[in-house]
Design a protein around this motif. Structure first.
Motif, PDB file in Angstrom:
ATOM      1  N   CYS A 285       0.858  -1.182   0.000  1.00  0.00           N
ATOM      2  CA  CYS A 285       0.000   0.000   0.000  1.00  0.00           C
ATOM      3  C   CYS A 285       0.893   1.230   0.000  1.00  0.00           C
ATOM      4  O   CYS A 285       1.716   1.408   0.895  1.00  0.00           O
ATOM      5  N   LEU A 286       0.717   2.058  -1.017  1.00  0.00           N
ATOM      6  CA  LEU A 286       1.597   3.207  -1.230  1.00  0.00           C
ATOM      7  C   LEU A 286       0.828   4.510  -1.124  1.00  0.00           C
ATOM      8  O   LEU A 286      -0.299   4.621  -1.624  1.00  0.00           O
ATOM      9  N   GLU A 287       1.463   5.492  -0.491  1.00  0.00           N
ATOM     10  CA  GLU A 287       0.920   6.847  -0.415  1.00  0.00           C
ATOM     11  C   GLU A 287      -0.535   6.859   0.073  1.00  0.00           C
ATOM     12  O   GLU A 287      -1.392   7.538  -0.500  1.00  0.00           O
TER      13      GLU A 287
ATOM     14  N   GLU B 157       5.626   6.733   0.883  1.00  0.00           N
ATOM     15  CA  GLU B 157       5.441   5.862   2.040  1.00  0.00           C
ATOM     16  C   GLU B 157       4.837   4.528   1.617  1.00  0.00           C
ATOM     17  O   GLU B 157       3.928   4.489   0.800  1.00  0.00           O
ATOM     18  N   ALA B 158       5.352   3.438   2.207  1.00  0.00           N
ATOM     19  CA  ALA B 158       4.862   2.106   1.849  1.00  0.00           C
ATOM     20  C   ALA B 158       4.529   1.310   3.105  1.00  0.00           C
ATOM     21  O   ALA B 158       5.249   1.364   4.102  1.00  0.00           O
ATOM     22  N   VAL B 159       3.424   0.581   3.036  1.00  0.00           N
ATOM     23  CA  VAL B 159       3.041  -0.369   4.083  1.00  0.00           C
ATOM     24  C   VAL B 159       2.856  -1.711   3.399  1.00  0.00           C
ATOM     25  O   VAL B 159       2.156  -1.817   2.392  1.00  0.00           O
ATOM     26  N   VAL B 160       3.504  -2.738   3.946  1.00  0.00           N
ATOM     27  CA  VAL B 160       3.421  -4.087   3.396  1.00  0.00           C
ATOM     28  C   VAL B 160       2.572  -4.936   4.345  1.00  0.00           C
ATOM     29  O   VAL B 160       2.828  -4.965   5.552  1.00  0.00           O
ATOM     30  N   VAL B 161       1.575  -5.607   3.785  1.00  0.00           N
ATOM     31  CA  VAL B 161       0.735  -6.532   4.550  1.00  0.00           C
ATOM     32  C   VAL B 161       0.952  -7.925   3.959  1.00  0.00           C
ATOM     33  O   VAL B 161       0.820  -8.113   2.747  1.00  0.00           O
ATOM     34  N   ILE B 162       1.314  -8.875   4.817  1.00  0.00           N
ATOM     35  CA  ILE B 162       1.527 -10.255   4.393  1.00  0.00           C
ATOM     36  C   ILE B 162       0.467 -11.113   5.076  1.00  0.00           C
ATOM     37  O   ILE B 162       0.317 -11.069   6.302  1.00  0.00           O
TER      38      ILE B 162
END
Length: 193
Positions: A116-118, A146-151
């Motif tokens: 998930c970016l910006e 900004e980046a959020v990574v969800v696994i």
């Protein structure tokens, strides 16, 4: 000022104060000084990313920014990747490919993820897919922001009831597809960054 009965406000222009920033120090010092502390919920990239990921996330574990050393990241993924909660990381855009490649190696390339970016900004975008595919996409991508990574969480600790509730039915649309309607296409977003 707070000790004298004056109201003091701590705010941020970059997400929820106290989450992955040094705001917790201010809260701790205020509490030690006997100053009452309250929080008014605001934007949180973590909660937004988990919701946008489209993956089961009734439980998730947030790690903030992962360590810079591959061995330490690998250890986190080995310790937590097989458990039920989804894993959530903040990450620098230039290290996204590295994190996703490590996650694919440790958790399995078929595991679902979302980058998930910006979030909440004009060029917000979400890239969903298998970890192998995400790692390949972001390996050489010149993503900025900004980046959020969800696994997606692993299977350990999940009951049959959990699987029935959390897993999409076989005929449901693929949750791993790209999100097309919430942001401009990738080419436009890249040129605008």
């Amino acid at each position: 000022m707070a000790a004298a009965g004056k109201a003091v406000v701590f705010t941020s222009d970059a997400g929820m104060p106290g989450v992955s920033d040094p705001g917790h120090i201010l809260v701790r010092e205020a509490l030690l000084a006997g100053v009452p502390v309250d929080v008014i919920p605001g934007p949180s990239a973590v909660a937004t990313a988990v919701a946008l990921s489209g993956m089961p996330a009734s439980m998730f574990t947030f790690f903030g920014f992962p360590p810079r050393r591959d061995g330490r990241v690998t250890q986190i993924l080995q310790d937590h990747g097989g458990l039920r909660p989804a894993l959530v990381f903040y990450e620098s855009p230039r290290r996204l490919g590295r994190l996703l490649a490590l996650a694919a190696d440790v958790c399995g390339g078929d595991r679902l993820g979302a980058v998930c970016l910006e979030l909440t900004k004009k060029f917000q975008r979400v890239k969903r897919g298998r970890l192998d595919d995400l790692a390949a996409f972001f390996r050489d991508d010149e993503t900025r922001g900004e980046a959020v990574v969800v696994i997606a969480g692993g299977g350990r600790g999940r009951s049959e009831e959990d699987r029935d509730r959390d897993d999409p039915p076989a005929d449901a649309p693929d949750p791993a597809g790209d999100e097309e309607d919430s942001a401009p296409d990738d080419d436009h977003a890249k040129s605008a960054r």
